[in-house]
Design a protein around this motif. Structure first.
Motif, PDB file in Angstrom:
ATOM      1  N   ASN A  70       4.885 -14.057 -17.260  1.00 17.72           N
ATOM      2  CA  ASN A  70       4.128 -14.224 -15.675  1.00 17.72           C
ATOM      3  C   ASN A  70       5.239 -13.879 -14.675  1.00 17.72           C
ATOM      4  OD1 ASN A  70       2.019 -15.640 -17.028  1.00 17.72           O
ATOM      5  ND2 ASN A  70       3.276 -17.355 -17.627  1.00 17.72           N
ATOM      6  N   GLU A 113      -2.955  -8.390 -15.472  1.00 17.30           N
ATOM      7  CA  GLU A 113      -2.151  -8.644 -16.741  1.00 17.30           C
ATOM      8  C   GLU A 113      -2.758  -7.829 -17.862  1.00 17.30           C
ATOM      9  OE1 GLU A 113      -1.281 -12.838 -18.450  1.00 17.30           O
ATOM     10  OE2 GLU A 113      -3.023 -12.152 -19.334  1.00 17.30           O
ATOM     11  N   PRO A 150       2.710  -8.638 -15.221  1.00 18.35           N
ATOM     12  CA  PRO A 150       2.398  -9.602 -16.126  1.00 18.35           C
ATOM     13  C   PRO A 150       1.776  -9.245 -17.373  1.00 18.35           C
ATOM     14  CG  PRO A 150       1.033  -9.471 -14.342  1.00 18.35           C
ATOM     15  CD  PRO A 150       1.983  -8.310 -14.246  1.00 18.35           C
ATOM     16  N   GLN A 191       4.113 -14.526 -23.560  1.00 20.86           N
ATOM     17  CA  GLN A 191       3.354 -14.583 -22.237  1.00 20.86           C
ATOM     18  C   GLN A 191       4.267 -14.137 -20.936  1.00 20.86           C
ATOM     19  OE1 GLN A 191       0.337 -17.375 -21.362  1.00 20.86           O
ATOM     20  NE2 GLN A 191      -0.981 -15.632 -20.758  1.00 20.86           N
ATOM     21  N   SER A 229       0.677 -12.023  -7.980  1.00 23.44           N
ATOM     22  CA  SER A 229      -0.305 -12.378  -8.761  1.00 23.44           C
ATOM     23  C   SER A 229      -1.367 -11.612  -8.443  1.00 23.44           C
ATOM     24  CB  SER A 229      -1.057 -13.853  -7.998  1.00 23.44           C
ATOM     25  OG  SER A 229      -1.178 -13.371  -6.601  1.00 23.44           O
ATOM     26  N   GLU A 247       6.957 -18.424 -23.637  1.00 22.03           N
ATOM     27  CA  GLU A 247       7.458 -17.574 -22.476  1.00 22.03           C
ATOM     28  C   GLU A 247       8.099 -16.347 -22.868  1.00 22.03           C
ATOM     29  OE1 GLU A 247       9.345 -19.816 -19.493  1.00 22.03           O
ATOM     30  OE2 GLU A 247       8.047 -21.343 -19.528  1.00 22.03           O
TER      31      GLU A 247
END
Length: 391
Positions: free
Chosen positions: A292, A300, A273, A290, A296, A253
């Protein structure tokens, strides 16, 4: 129209529209000034170069490079891995299917190696005592030379780990596949080096079937003194498994990324992202982080980052470049605060990739890409001194 087919058709169109919206929606926004390197300043601030079968050459713009057929990224000429040397104004890039690019200041040198690169996938650049070390392998899924009679012989030369010698401009094998696994058509498909131990994924043929196994190994003497002839006694091998190997390659993360990187992207990481390949200049294998977000709908991004003593930097695939620190032998730019630059916009279907910073120049790879295929490729040379200190 068949009702079931119509429903499937509508779903596909909806997914495509969402994907388009994701790309369109992506935009870095911040109170920071974003400097844009415009096409009008070409030749002053930057130059484009493309890669061919035997050279690199300046070009007006990437889309003006000679047209080539797209192919799997494992088989095409492209910059697959790059990094700076620590404490020196130098950097290197592995060019798949071609050779090694050496960068020193604003100078670029291509060292071609047909025997090593012509039918192998090359990448995974790391450094041992400032010496570039990288791996090669043959991908049986795409590579038609795999069917050759010579390749299937047990005594055929299956290279794995090589070092690049700056003085001779040649690549020398350190360890072959046969040194670590005595199986037919064995290849090391991937590795991770944490600075001490090497974790390897092995692919081989046994009784006509493709199999995989995993090992860890350590040198008992200096790695750069090892050769395929001495490797059996100069390395210690231990068995591993797929889960341990995946753990070594898995993404972390972004919250656990180094503080200098998190500070650099402060104000952006909460919105965008992304997946980052982060390297220490002159160091071991890159680490993956990564990021996040709860949004949404954001598309990315992929990016590369390099941490050195003087400078911390990140380049996103759309050409947005972040940096904080100072160029070699110079004062801090922007009074020590982070800056964000936009490199020249690439045509649709092109992305930025790996990069190095040598003295005052940023060399960033670009390539034409679509899913798993690559086409035209090359790099841009950007004069950071003019941009960061003269503006």
């Amino acid at each position: 129209m068949n009702k079931r087919f119509f429903c499937v058709f509508v779903c596909i169109i909806s997914l495509l529209l969402v994907a388009c919206d994701k790309n369109k929606d992506y935009e870095f926004k911040s109170d920071r000034d974003v400097l844009s390197i415009g096409f009008g300043k070409k030749g002053d601030n930057y130059k484009w170069f493309y890669l061919s079968n035997d050279k690199f050459e300046e070009v007006e713009r990437p889309e003006f490079s000679p047209v080539i057929s797209k192919g799997p990224w494992t088989e095409t000429i492209r910059i697959s891995s790059a990094n700076n040397v620590q404490d020196k104004p130098k950097g290197y890039a592995i060019v798949n299917r071609l050779g090694v690019l050496s960068f020193e200041g604003s100078k670029v040198t291509l060292s071609k190696d047909v025997a090593t690169f012509s039918d192998r996938t090359a990448g995974n650049l790391v450094f041992v005592n400032d010496t570039p070390v990288f791996s090669v392998y043959k991908s049986s899924f795409f590579n038609d030379t795999i069917v050759s009679t010579d390749y299937k012989k047990n005594d055929s030369n299956h290279l794995f780990l090589l070092q690049f010698d700056d003085n001779t401009q040649l690549c020398y094998p350190i360890i072959n596949c046969k040194n670590i696994i005595d199986k037919e058509q064995a290849e090391v498909s991937d590795f991770y080096w944490d600075g001490t131990e090497w974790a390897c994924s092995l692919k081989y043929v046994d009784e006509g079937r493709i199999n995989f196994s995993y090992i860890n190994w350590r040198p008992v003497s200096s790695l750069l003194t090892i050769t395929p002839a001495s490797a059996k006694k100069d390395i210690v091998i231990s068995e591993s498994n797929v889960q341990k190997f995946r753990n070594s390659k898995s993404a972390n993360e972004f919250a656990y990324a180094p503080e200098r990187i998190k500070t650099l992207l402060e104000g952006y990481a909460s919105k965008i992202p992304f997946t980052m390949e982060l390297k220490n200049a002159g160091g071991a294998s890159s680490r993956i982080y990564q990021n996040n977000t709860t949004d949404s709908l954001r598309f990315e991004r992929n990016c590369c980052g390099i941490i050195s003593k003087e400078l911390v930097s990140v380049l996103f695939d759309d050409g947005t470049f972040f940096a904080q620190g100072n160029l070699r032998d110079k004062a801090f730019f922007n009074d020590g605060a982070a800056v964000a630059l936009r490199l020249p916009k690439l045509p649709a279907g092109y992305v930025y990739g790996e990069y190095v910073i040598t003295e005052n120049t940023l060399f960033a790879a670009w390539e034409e890409t679509s899913f798993y295929e690559s086409g035209r490729s090359g790099f841009i040379a950007v004069d950071l001194e003019k941009i960061l200190y003269d503006n």
